[in-house]
Design an enzyme around this catalytic site. Structure first.
Site, PDB file in Angstrom:
ATOM      1  N   LYS A   1      -1.207  -1.563  -4.593  1.00  0.00           N
ATOM      2  CA  LYS A   1      -2.039  -0.369  -4.803  1.00  0.00           C
ATOM      3  C   LYS A   1      -1.113   0.779  -5.204  1.00  0.00           C
ATOM      4  O   LYS A   1      -0.645   1.525  -4.344  1.00  0.00           O
ATOM      5  CB  LYS A   1      -2.750   0.009  -3.498  1.00  0.00           C
TER       6      LYS A   1
ATOM      7  N   PHE B   1     -10.870  -0.492  -0.249  1.00  0.00           N
ATOM      8  CA  PHE B   1     -10.476  -1.326   0.874  1.00  0.00           C
ATOM      9  C   PHE B   1     -10.875  -2.764   0.572  1.00  0.00           C
ATOM     10  O   PHE B   1     -12.042  -3.078   0.400  1.00  0.00           O
ATOM     11  CB  PHE B   1     -11.059  -0.849   2.208  1.00  0.00           C
TER      12      PHE B   1
ATOM     13  N   ASP C   1       0.873  -1.178   0.000  1.00  0.00           N
ATOM     14  CA  ASP C   1       0.000   0.000   0.000  1.00  0.00           C
ATOM     15  C   ASP C   1       0.914   1.234   0.000  1.00  0.00           C
ATOM     16  O   ASP C   1       1.411   1.627  -1.039  1.00  0.00           O
ATOM     17  CB  ASP C   1      -0.856  -0.130   1.266  1.00  0.00           C
TER      18      ASP C   1
HETATM   19  P1  IMP Z   1       1.842  -0.480   3.830  1.00  0.00           P
HETATM   20  O1  IMP Z   1       2.879  -0.514   4.882  1.00  0.00           O
HETATM   21  O2  IMP Z   1       1.095   0.824   3.827  1.00  0.00           O
HETATM   22  O3  IMP Z   1       2.341  -0.853   2.454  1.00  0.00           O
HETATM   23  O4  IMP Z   1       0.725  -1.480   4.275  1.00  0.00           O
HETATM   24  C1  IMP Z   1       0.716  -2.801   3.980  1.00  0.00           C
HETATM   25  C2  IMP Z   1      -0.244  -3.518   4.911  1.00  0.00           C
HETATM   26  O5  IMP Z   1      -1.451  -2.778   5.059  1.00  0.00           O
HETATM   27  C3  IMP Z   1      -0.644  -4.845   4.351  1.00  0.00           C
HETATM   28  O6  IMP Z   1       0.192  -5.874   4.804  1.00  0.00           O
HETATM   29  C4  IMP Z   1      -2.057  -5.006   4.874  1.00  0.00           C
HETATM   30  O7  IMP Z   1      -2.028  -5.643   6.134  1.00  0.00           O
HETATM   31  C5  IMP Z   1      -2.563  -3.621   5.059  1.00  0.00           C
HETATM   32  N1  IMP Z   1      -3.483  -3.202   3.964  1.00  0.00           N
HETATM   33  C6  IMP Z   1      -3.251  -2.317   2.979  1.00  0.00           C
HETATM   34  N2  IMP Z   1      -4.292  -2.173   2.154  1.00  0.00           N
HETATM   35  C7  IMP Z   1      -5.239  -3.026   2.623  1.00  0.00           C
HETATM   36  C8  IMP Z   1      -6.577  -3.356   2.178  1.00  0.00           C
HETATM   37  O8  IMP Z   1      -7.124  -2.883   1.174  1.00  0.00           O
HETATM   38  N3  IMP Z   1      -7.232  -4.279   2.940  1.00  0.00           N
HETATM   39  C9  IMP Z   1      -6.690  -4.868   4.049  1.00  0.00           C
HETATM   40  N4  IMP Z   1      -5.447  -4.588   4.484  1.00  0.00           N
HETATM   41  C10 IMP Z   1      -4.724  -3.672   3.783  1.00  0.00           C
END
Ligand code: IMP
Ligand code: MG
Length: 180
Positions: free
Chosen positions: A130, A151, A102
């Protein structure tokens, strides 16, 4: 659970087809290497389980748990290690297995952390990406799908620890998480 899903984005069949291809590619790329898969708990569990069955070369597995989201739908930007590795990875070829990238905060932190343990290599296999949400540029060697900024739940992805056991990936209805 089904009633909380707006739309199925990726069906069980689509996911399995894609994972088969990724497994084949990993098997080709890591032949004669000391591959260790490191799953990021808990979201990567279904992906890890299906992917490892499609890898045709010997490999070890380990897990780490980090906190990033808590129970809300927005990243806190803070990464904390809740469970560390059981095995040494020095000299090994590490493949981090993650459900979704994300902001990129979790994976960039983990990659740096694992690099410091002197493995031979560290790469990432991530089922979903994403791109719109990215804050830190990350090189993902094996990627399943780019997905829009909704989401998502299912196939390991949760909202407040729920929906991980859905066999597909779906868009969660806004009314479920709005005003919570
Ligand atoms: P980042 O550190 O922002 O890249 O977040 C990654 C983590 O956020 C993933 O391992 C997920 O646990 C959570 N995450 C990000 N987007 C979603 C989503 O759409 N649904 C559920 N969990 C998400
Ligand atoms: Mg996760």
């Amino acid at each position: 659970m089904k009633n909380d899903i707006e739309k199925i984005l990726l069906s069980e069949e689509e996911l399995q087809e894609k994972i088969k291809k990724i497994g084949k590619k990993i098997s080709d790329d890591y032949r004669n290497k000391e591959l260790i898969l490191i799953g990021v708990l808990k979201g990567s569990v279904p992906f890890m389980a299906d992917l490892m069955k499609r890898i045709e070369i010997p490999c070890n597995m380990d897990f780490m748990a980090v906190s990033s989201y808590g129970s809300s739908t927005e990243s806190s930007g803070v990464v904390r290690i809740l469970k560390d590795l059981d095995f040494e990875i020095e000299g090994k070829d590490v493949l981090i297995i993650e459900d979704i990238i994300d902001s990129g905060i979790t994976l960039s932190y983990l990659k740096k952390y694992l690099h410091a343990k002197n493995p031979n290599s560290v790469e990432i296999a991530c089922l979903l990406n994403k791109p719109e949400r990215r804050e830190i540029e990350m090189d993902v060697k094996y990627l399943g799908y780019d997905v829009p900024n909704y989401f998502l739940v299912g196939y390991g992805l949760d909202y407040a620890e729920k929906y991980r056991n859905l066999p597909y990936i779906g868009i969660l209805k806004e009314e479920i998480y709005k005003n919570k």
